[in-house]
Design a protein around this motif. Sequence first.
Motif, PDB file in Angstrom:
ATOM      1  N   TYR A   3       0.834  -1.205   0.000  1.00  0.00           N
ATOM      2  CA  TYR A   3       0.000   0.000   0.000  1.00  0.00           C
ATOM      3  C   TYR A   3       0.865   1.250   0.000  1.00  0.00           C
ATOM      4  O   TYR A   3       0.503   2.265  -0.559  1.00  0.00           O
ATOM      5  CB  TYR A   3      -0.911  -0.033   1.230  1.00  0.00           C
ATOM      6  CG  TYR A   3      -1.770   1.196   1.395  1.00  0.00           C
ATOM      7  CD1 TYR A   3      -2.927   1.350   0.644  1.00  0.00           C
ATOM      8  CD2 TYR A   3      -1.427   2.193   2.295  1.00  0.00           C
ATOM      9  CE1 TYR A   3      -3.735   2.469   0.788  1.00  0.00           C
ATOM     10  CE2 TYR A   3      -2.227   3.316   2.450  1.00  0.00           C
ATOM     11  CZ  TYR A   3      -3.373   3.446   1.696  1.00  0.00           C
ATOM     12  OH  TYR A   3      -4.159   4.550   1.837  1.00  0.00           O
ATOM     13  N   ILE A   9       2.022   3.916  -6.227  1.00  0.00           N
ATOM     14  CA  ILE A   9       1.271   5.175  -6.141  1.00  0.00           C
ATOM     15  C   ILE A   9       1.480   6.000  -7.403  1.00  0.00           C
ATOM     16  O   ILE A   9       0.529   6.545  -7.974  1.00  0.00           O
ATOM     17  CB  ILE A   9       1.679   5.960  -4.878  1.00  0.00           C
ATOM     18  CG1 ILE A   9       1.237   5.200  -3.626  1.00  0.00           C
ATOM     19  CG2 ILE A   9       1.096   7.367  -4.895  1.00  0.00           C
ATOM     20  CD1 ILE A   9       1.831   5.714  -2.332  1.00  0.00           C
ATOM     21  N   ASP A  12      -0.400   4.452 -10.318  1.00  0.00           N
ATOM     22  CA  ASP A  12      -1.831   4.762 -10.235  1.00  0.00           C
ATOM     23  C   ASP A  12      -2.128   6.202 -10.619  1.00  0.00           C
ATOM     24  O   ASP A  12      -3.245   6.518 -11.023  1.00  0.00           O
ATOM     25  CB  ASP A  12      -2.363   4.495  -8.828  1.00  0.00           C
ATOM     26  CG  ASP A  12      -2.679   3.035  -8.588  1.00  0.00           C
ATOM     27  OD1 ASP A  12      -2.715   2.276  -9.572  1.00  0.00           O
ATOM     28  OD2 ASP A  12      -2.893   2.660  -7.421  1.00  0.00           O
ATOM     29  N   ALA A  13      -1.152   7.087 -10.514  1.00  0.00           N
ATOM     30  CA  ALA A  13      -1.360   8.489 -10.860  1.00  0.00           C
ATOM     31  C   ALA A  13      -1.175   8.759 -12.361  1.00  0.00           C
ATOM     32  O   ALA A  13      -1.503   9.850 -12.833  1.00  0.00           O
ATOM     33  CB  ALA A  13      -0.404   9.372 -10.064  1.00  0.00           C
ATOM     34  N   TRP A  49      -6.112   5.440 -11.121  1.00  0.00           N
ATOM     35  CA  TRP A  49      -6.868   5.055  -9.922  1.00  0.00           C
ATOM     36  C   TRP A  49      -8.335   5.455 -10.027  1.00  0.00           C
ATOM     37  O   TRP A  49      -9.180   4.827  -9.408  1.00  0.00           O
ATOM     38  CB  TRP A  49      -6.245   5.641  -8.651  1.00  0.00           C
ATOM     39  CG  TRP A  49      -6.279   7.142  -8.568  1.00  0.00           C
ATOM     40  CD1 TRP A  49      -5.281   7.998  -8.918  1.00  0.00           C
ATOM     41  CD2 TRP A  49      -7.361   7.961  -8.112  1.00  0.00           C
ATOM     42  NE1 TRP A  49      -5.669   9.301  -8.718  1.00  0.00           N
ATOM     43  CE2 TRP A  49      -6.954   9.309  -8.214  1.00  0.00           C
ATOM     44  CE3 TRP A  49      -8.635   7.690  -7.629  1.00  0.00           C
ATOM     45  CZ2 TRP A  49      -7.764  10.375  -7.859  1.00  0.00           C
ATOM     46  CZ3 TRP A  49      -9.447   8.763  -7.271  1.00  0.00           C
ATOM     47  CH2 TRP A  49      -9.003  10.076  -7.387  1.00  0.00           C
ATOM     48  N   GLU A  52     -10.005   3.451 -13.851  1.00  0.00           N
ATOM     49  CA  GLU A  52     -10.300   2.015 -13.798  1.00  0.00           C
ATOM     50  C   GLU A  52     -11.664   1.714 -13.174  1.00  0.00           C
ATOM     51  O   GLU A  52     -12.474   1.008 -13.779  1.00  0.00           O
ATOM     52  CB  GLU A  52      -9.185   1.277 -13.058  1.00  0.00           C
ATOM     53  CG  GLU A  52      -9.358  -0.220 -13.048  1.00  0.00           C
ATOM     54  CD  GLU A  52      -8.224  -0.926 -12.338  1.00  0.00           C
ATOM     55  OE1 GLU A  52      -8.134  -2.146 -12.502  1.00  0.00           O
ATOM     56  OE2 GLU A  52      -7.441  -0.270 -11.624  1.00  0.00           O
ATOM     57  N   ARG A 110      -0.764  -2.983 -14.858  1.00  0.00           N
ATOM     58  CA  ARG A 110      -2.069  -2.491 -14.423  1.00  0.00           C
ATOM     59  C   ARG A 110      -3.060  -2.437 -15.587  1.00  0.00           C
ATOM     60  O   ARG A 110      -4.224  -2.775 -15.440  1.00  0.00           O
ATOM     61  CB  ARG A 110      -1.937  -1.095 -13.806  1.00  0.00           C
ATOM     62  CG  ARG A 110      -1.323  -1.061 -12.426  1.00  0.00           C
ATOM     63  CD  ARG A 110      -2.208  -1.741 -11.375  1.00  0.00           C
ATOM     64  NE  ARG A 110      -3.602  -1.359 -11.437  1.00  0.00           N
ATOM     65  CZ  ARG A 110      -4.135  -0.273 -10.896  1.00  0.00           C
ATOM     66  NH1 ARG A 110      -3.405   0.542 -10.213  1.00  0.00           N
ATOM     67  NH2 ARG A 110      -5.416  -0.010 -11.038  1.00  0.00           N
TER      68      ARG A 110
END
Length: 188
Positions: A3, A9, A12-13, A49, A52, A110
């Motif tokens: 996490y 992170i 995801d950005a 993030w 999706e 991802r």
Amino acid sequence: MSYYDVDAILTDAEKVPCKFELDVPELGYLDNNPSQPLKAGAFVGLPLWLAEPLALTSRSAGSSEGDSGSFVSLDLPPSLSNEVMSALKADPRAVPLRDQSHNFYGLGTRMLDVFEEREICATLRKTFVTRATDIALHARKAGATEDMGVGAGEEFLRGLDEWERKLFRKAHEGTKGSKEWMEGVKRH
């Protein structure tokens, strides 16, 4: 991944191209039109993030029209475009992946969770394996000369994405540890 993993992170950005499938009030500023709602059909880059879940969530639960499509349609990001994939197929070593995305493999992984693109998966796998041999060779050379970031070595490192940089560091540390062990064996 954890996490608290900074690379996760940052992955995801990453912004991915999305096409909105319905009008959304108060979000026109995403399409440079703050006084209007975001119109259906508008293409907007959203962070992964957010994109999706919007793409995977069905509108049928809250829709009065009975429309069961998703809120947005996702497209592959430019770093995974046909041009990039063709260049990687031609010569994986010639493409500076960091120019495509700092977390190229993380983004690819991802996106493969969302899209079932066997060809992209095969290309990414072949690219990583092919480039890993060069990474190991450069790490061994850097370990032998203790010259980890000068000249051609620095140019090589500049094109690596974060996964490859971690691999380089681990290979360099392994070479250095092996060298220290061999010196210890010779002394005894």
